[in-house]
Design a protein around this motif. Structure first.
Motif, mmCIF file in Angstrom:
data_model
loop_
_atom_site.group_PDB
_atom_site.id
_atom_site.type_symbol
_atom_site.label_atom_id
_atom_site.label_comp_id
_atom_site.label_asym_id
_atom_site.label_seq_id
_atom_site.Cartn_x
_atom_site.Cartn_y
_atom_site.Cartn_z
ATOM 1 N N ALA A 175 43.124 40.629 46.308
ATOM 2 C CA ALA A 175 44.544 40.410 46.066
ATOM 3 C C ALA A 175 45.323 40.961 47.245
ATOM 4 O O ALA A 175 45.924 42.014 47.166
ATOM 5 C CB ALA A 175 44.980 41.088 44.771
ATOM 6 N N ARG A 217 50.402 45.610 46.485
ATOM 7 C CA ARG A 217 49.832 45.633 45.154
ATOM 8 C C ARG A 217 50.915 45.925 44.141
ATOM 9 O O ARG A 217 51.683 46.885 44.274
ATOM 10 C CB ARG A 217 48.740 46.705 45.049
ATOM 11 C CG ARG A 217 47.598 46.512 45.996
ATOM 12 C CD ARG A 217 46.887 45.191 45.707
ATOM 13 N NE ARG A 217 46.477 45.102 44.332
ATOM 14 C CZ ARG A 217 45.352 45.647 43.862
ATOM 15 N NH1 ARG A 217 44.539 46.277 44.680
ATOM 16 N NH2 ARG A 217 45.033 45.518 42.600
ATOM 17 N N ASP A 249 49.441 40.950 40.940
ATOM 18 C CA ASP A 249 48.129 40.747 40.329
ATOM 19 C C ASP A 249 48.143 39.561 39.374
ATOM 20 O O ASP A 249 47.232 38.741 39.360
ATOM 21 C CB ASP A 249 47.689 42.005 39.577
ATOM 22 C CG ASP A 249 47.259 43.101 40.537
ATOM 23 O OD1 ASP A 249 47.052 42.786 41.720
ATOM 24 O OD2 ASP A 249 47.140 44.254 40.086
ATOM 25 N N ARG A 250 49.225 39.473 38.569
ATOM 26 C CA ARG A 250 49.306 38.361 37.624
ATOM 27 C C ARG A 250 49.404 37.030 38.366
ATOM 28 O O ARG A 250 48.798 36.037 37.981
ATOM 29 C CB ARG A 250 50.504 38.549 36.697
ATOM 30 C CG ARG A 250 50.290 39.593 35.608
ATOM 31 C CD ARG A 250 51.374 39.503 34.557
ATOM 32 N NE ARG A 250 52.681 39.825 35.106
ATOM 33 C CZ ARG A 250 53.182 41.052 35.138
ATOM 34 N NH1 ARG A 250 52.491 42.071 34.648
ATOM 35 N NH2 ARG A 250 54.384 41.269 35.644
ATOM 36 N N TRP A 288 48.252 36.378 41.417
ATOM 37 C CA TRP A 288 46.956 36.054 42.028
ATOM 38 C C TRP A 288 45.973 35.546 40.992
ATOM 39 O O TRP A 288 45.266 34.578 41.220
ATOM 40 C CB TRP A 288 46.389 37.296 42.708
ATOM 41 C CG TRP A 288 45.072 37.000 43.360
ATOM 42 C CD1 TRP A 288 44.865 36.510 44.606
ATOM 43 C CD2 TRP A 288 43.775 37.152 42.768
ATOM 44 N NE1 TRP A 288 43.533 36.338 44.837
ATOM 45 C CE2 TRP A 288 42.841 36.722 43.740
ATOM 46 C CE3 TRP A 288 43.313 37.603 41.536
ATOM 47 C CZ2 TRP A 288 41.471 36.748 43.491
ATOM 48 C CZ3 TRP A 288 41.962 37.615 41.296
ATOM 49 C CH2 TRP A 288 41.049 37.193 42.266
ATOM 50 N N LEU A 289 45.936 36.204 39.806
ATOM 51 C CA LEU A 289 45.015 35.768 38.762
ATOM 52 C C LEU A 289 45.331 34.350 38.307
ATOM 53 O O LEU A 289 44.446 33.604 37.918
ATOM 54 C CB LEU A 289 45.080 36.722 37.566
ATOM 55 C CG LEU A 289 44.397 38.075 37.768
ATOM 56 C CD1 LEU A 289 44.721 38.992 36.601
ATOM 57 C CD2 LEU A 289 42.905 37.887 37.893
ATOM 58 N N ALA A 342 42.326 33.227 41.551
ATOM 59 C CA ALA A 342 41.125 33.355 40.728
ATOM 60 C C ALA A 342 40.697 32.006 40.164
ATOM 61 O O ALA A 342 39.507 31.695 40.089
ATOM 62 C CB ALA A 342 41.373 34.346 39.596
ATOM 63 N N ASP A 397 40.799 45.708 37.545
ATOM 64 C CA ASP A 397 40.930 44.829 36.384
ATOM 65 C C ASP A 397 40.774 43.359 36.772
ATOM 66 O O ASP A 397 40.212 42.556 36.010
ATOM 67 C CB ASP A 397 42.285 45.036 35.703
ATOM 68 C CG ASP A 397 42.371 46.394 35.016
ATOM 69 O OD1 ASP A 397 41.300 46.988 34.777
ATOM 70 O OD2 ASP A 397 43.494 46.844 34.742
ATOM 71 N N GLU A 398 41.292 42.986 37.974
ATOM 72 C CA GLU A 398 41.195 41.583 38.356
ATOM 73 C C GLU A 398 39.748 41.153 38.561
ATOM 74 O O GLU A 398 39.368 40.014 38.263
ATOM 75 C CB GLU A 398 42.016 41.295 39.620
ATOM 76 C CG GLU A 398 41.626 42.095 40.841
ATOM 77 C CD GLU A 398 42.496 43.335 41.002
ATOM 78 O OE1 GLU A 398 42.923 43.881 39.966
ATOM 79 O OE2 GLU A 398 42.730 43.741 42.153
ATOM 80 N N GLY A 453 38.059 40.875 34.943
ATOM 81 C CA GLY A 453 38.407 39.638 34.260
ATOM 82 C C GLY A 453 37.817 38.415 34.930
ATOM 83 O O GLY A 453 37.395 37.462 34.266
ATOM 84 N N LEU A 454 37.761 38.445 36.265
ATOM 85 C CA LEU A 454 37.215 37.302 36.986
ATOM 86 C C LEU A 454 35.732 37.123 36.684
ATOM 87 O O LEU A 454 35.257 36.005 36.454
ATOM 88 C CB LEU A 454 37.436 37.492 38.487
ATOM 89 C CG LEU A 454 36.990 36.337 39.395
ATOM 90 C CD1 LEU A 454 37.716 35.054 39.034
ATOM 91 C CD2 LEU A 454 37.245 36.699 40.855
#
Length: 631
Positions: free
Chosen positions: A195, A199, A204-205, A207-208, A212, A346-347, A350-351
């Protein structure tokens, strides 16, 4: 490792690209455009770094640690990107270049594909209104390299990147260009690159939601259509290491035990173990086998912590275990680990969880295909003779190549004794393939043998087989179709199952073999004489299972020493190359005439080879041919 061929030494590049200089050590390879290419590329870079370090080249002391990690990561991303989006063979060059400063170096990598019209994105971020099409590969390259670019040539596209060695302090930390001036542990470099940029929770949201999904789309492309669960496990390791973790392992559940919900089966087994350092793979495997992963209970549970497997793997770090579940059935376990972390970001967690779902679906699909392939193979073996009979004064050769897709083949053959010094042979082709074709073959072959042993002549056998196909075979095949597809709709009646058949009787005598033969809608047999002359040995007649009360006739000929009879299915005669077929312009007869003087086995092999070479792609139909040669 070899030098680049002369015609490739001078390469035009986009502005800002490093110029090629003779004498720089380099490694070069052409990789097949398959899922194995990224792993082969990583192996080549590791081997090159090892060799250059051993030679003590200028700047070689910088080749370990972070530079090696970056080069392997960039090569893996670029080759994966080329394989997924170009789908062609890939040329890989890895070159060591000296820097102006003493004892420093840079590594240049070039990945060339043959799909120049497919342009990669640049290193900038997508706008909020775009969906990333090509994944994080070039974004990571832009982050890790001090220069990179794309070169377009006629029929080819090259993506290159230049990675300089970065100073490493005594603690193994390097200063990364995206960090805000503070040293970042090398083990965290990739997690940060996932990411890039400032930061924040919003970033993050974002990028996800985009980056991702692009990675998962690439992973889905690689996993889709894989028909071997072992290959799925291998691809999983290539997707995760070194992208998301230092190491990973895939454990597969026993299929019978998982289907029945039993705990008394052999249990899970380690199918694949990966590590960024190949020297640690066996040690990691032993540690994991000693303390097998215990995935969280429940099909919908998330990842759970796993003990770090052995201090000898390097600095302790974080490890997670995921259960691989598809259709509510546990299929295996995925374990990942990264040294130097207290916990995975966390990313990444979840990935990997999303990736695990796709891996589980691919494993489930591979197992379903494997079960179907096993059923088809068992059916196929049951539909063919266990052995081909030997006939006095006659040599025989057989080629049989089912396509092995869509169920059992519709082609079949037989050569069997019927008593009283007689033998019979058959080469047939049922309309369609799969369960319905298997039913027709399963009925037709025993009927042929029964009628022949009851003393019926060739024409009488075809008359009776025609009527039987119009009755029992149609009903049985229709029942098989309903079992696999479902009940017929209103107005759907039984479908006639056609059968083309070449059937004959062989009776040896002093000086040759008497052959009585008939063709029912089948490619006509060809007779090859010792002088290379070719003629047809039967007359065309109606398919079996089409016309009620059809009457068939047979013809007889004597096969004397040197005579050869060739019987084929339409997989030979209708083999395609563009709009042309193999038998256009009497192509099969021409091919056979060139076989004069060869024995039966060599004739069969030559015809098979010519059929395969006729088209650019493998044959799309089942192929069967029988050669009978008088001795």
């Amino acid at each position: 490792m070899g030098a680049i061929p002369t015609q490739r030494e001078t390469v035009s590049r986009a502005s800002g690209a490093p110029a090629y200089a003779r004498g720089h050590p380099q490694a070069y390879s052409t990789l097949a455009g398959s899922s194995l290419a990224p792993g082969a590329a990583r192996d080549l870079v590791r081997a090159a770094f090892s060799e250059w370090t051993g030679l003590g080249l200028p700047g070689a002391r910088e080749l370990g640690g972070r530079l090696a990690e970056d080069a392997i990561l960039v090569v893996s991303e670029l080759v994966t990107n080329a394989v997924v989006h170009a789908g062609t063979d890939v040329d890989l060059v890895c070159r060591l270049e000296a820097e102006p400063e003493p004892d420093t170096c840079a590594v240049v990598v070039e990945v060339t594909d043959r799909h120049p019209s497919r342009a990669p994105r640049d290193g900038g971020f997508d706008t909020p209104y775009e969906t990333s099409e090509y994944g994080r590969g070039l974004r990571l390259v832009a982050t890790l390299a001090d220069a990179w670019g794309v070169t377009y040539r006629r029929g080819a596209k090259t993506v290159w990147a230049r990675l300089p060695a970065r100073p490493v302090d005594e603690d193994g930390n390097s200063r990364d260009p995206w960090a805000s001036g503070a040293p970042v542990p090398a083990s965290l470099a990739f997690a940060e690159a996932l990411a890039p940029g400032p930061r924040s929770a919003d970033h993050d949201r974002d990028w996800l939601g985009r980056g991702a999904l692009s990675f998962l789309a690439e992973a889905s492309d690689l996993l889709a259509g894989q028909l071997d669960e072992e290959l799925v496990a291998a691809l999983t390791g290539q997707l995760i290491v070194p992208r998301l973790a230092d190491w990973c392992a895939v454990w597969l559940e026993d299929e019978l035990g998982s289907r029945a919900g039993r705990d008394d089966g052999p249990g899970p087994r380690p199918a694949r173990v990966w590590h960024v350092s190949e020297n640690h793979i066996e040690e990691l495997r032993r540690a994991l086998e000693k303390d097998p992963p215990r995935p969280p209970e429940g099909p919908d549970s998330g990842p759970a912590a796993h003990p770090w497997p052995g201090a000898a793997l390097g600095p302790p770090g974080a490890a997670l275990v995921y259960r691989l579940v598809a259709g509510g059935r546990p299929l295996g376990t995925l374990v990942i680990g990264r040294a130097g972390l207290l916990r995975f970001p966390d990313e990444v967690t979840g990935l990997v969880e999303d990736l695990g779902r796709r891996v589980a679906l691919a494993i489930g699909a591979a197992r379903r295909y494997s079960r179907q392939a096993t059923i088809s193979a068992v059916l196929q073996r049951g539909l063919l003779p266990g052995a081909v009979a030997e006939i006095p004064g006659l040599r025989s050769a057989l080629v049989y190549e089912p396509r092995e897709q869509g169920g059992p083949s519709g082609d079949f053959y037989d050569l069997f004794p019927v008593g009283d010094g007689r033998w019979c042979f058959a080469v047939g082709d049922v309309q369609g393939k799969g369960p319905e074709a298997a039913v027709v073959i399963g009925l037709a072959r025993p009927w042929l043998r029964l009628l022949a042993r009851e003393g019926y002549g060739v024409a009488d056998v075809l008359d009776r087989l025609n009527q039987l196909l119009l009755d029992d075979a149609t009903e049985a095949a229709d029942a098989a179709a309903r079992a696999f597809v479902g009940p017929a709709g209103p107005g759907d009646g039984p479908q006639t199952r056609f059968l083309s058949l070449l059937y004959g009787e062989l009776v040896p005598f002093d000086g040759g073999v008497r052959c009585t033969i008939a063709s029912a809608g089948h490619p006509l047999p060809l007779l090859l004489g010792p002088d290379g002359s070719v003629s047809t040995a039967a007359q065309p007649q109606t398919l079996l299972g089409v016309v009620e009360d059809a009457t068939y006739v047979s013809e007889s000929l004597d096969l004397v020493p040197g005579d050869t009879l060739l019987c084929v299915t339409d997989g030979v005669t209708e083999r395609r190359s563009g709009s042309r077929q193999f038998d256009d312009g009497d192509g099969l007869a021409t091919a056979l005439s060139g076989c004069a003087g060869l024995d039966a086995e060599l004739i069969a092999e030559r015809i098979r080879r010519l059929v395969h070479e006729f088209g650019g792609r493998p044959p799309e139909d089942d192929l069967a041919l029988l050669v009978l040669q008088a001795e």
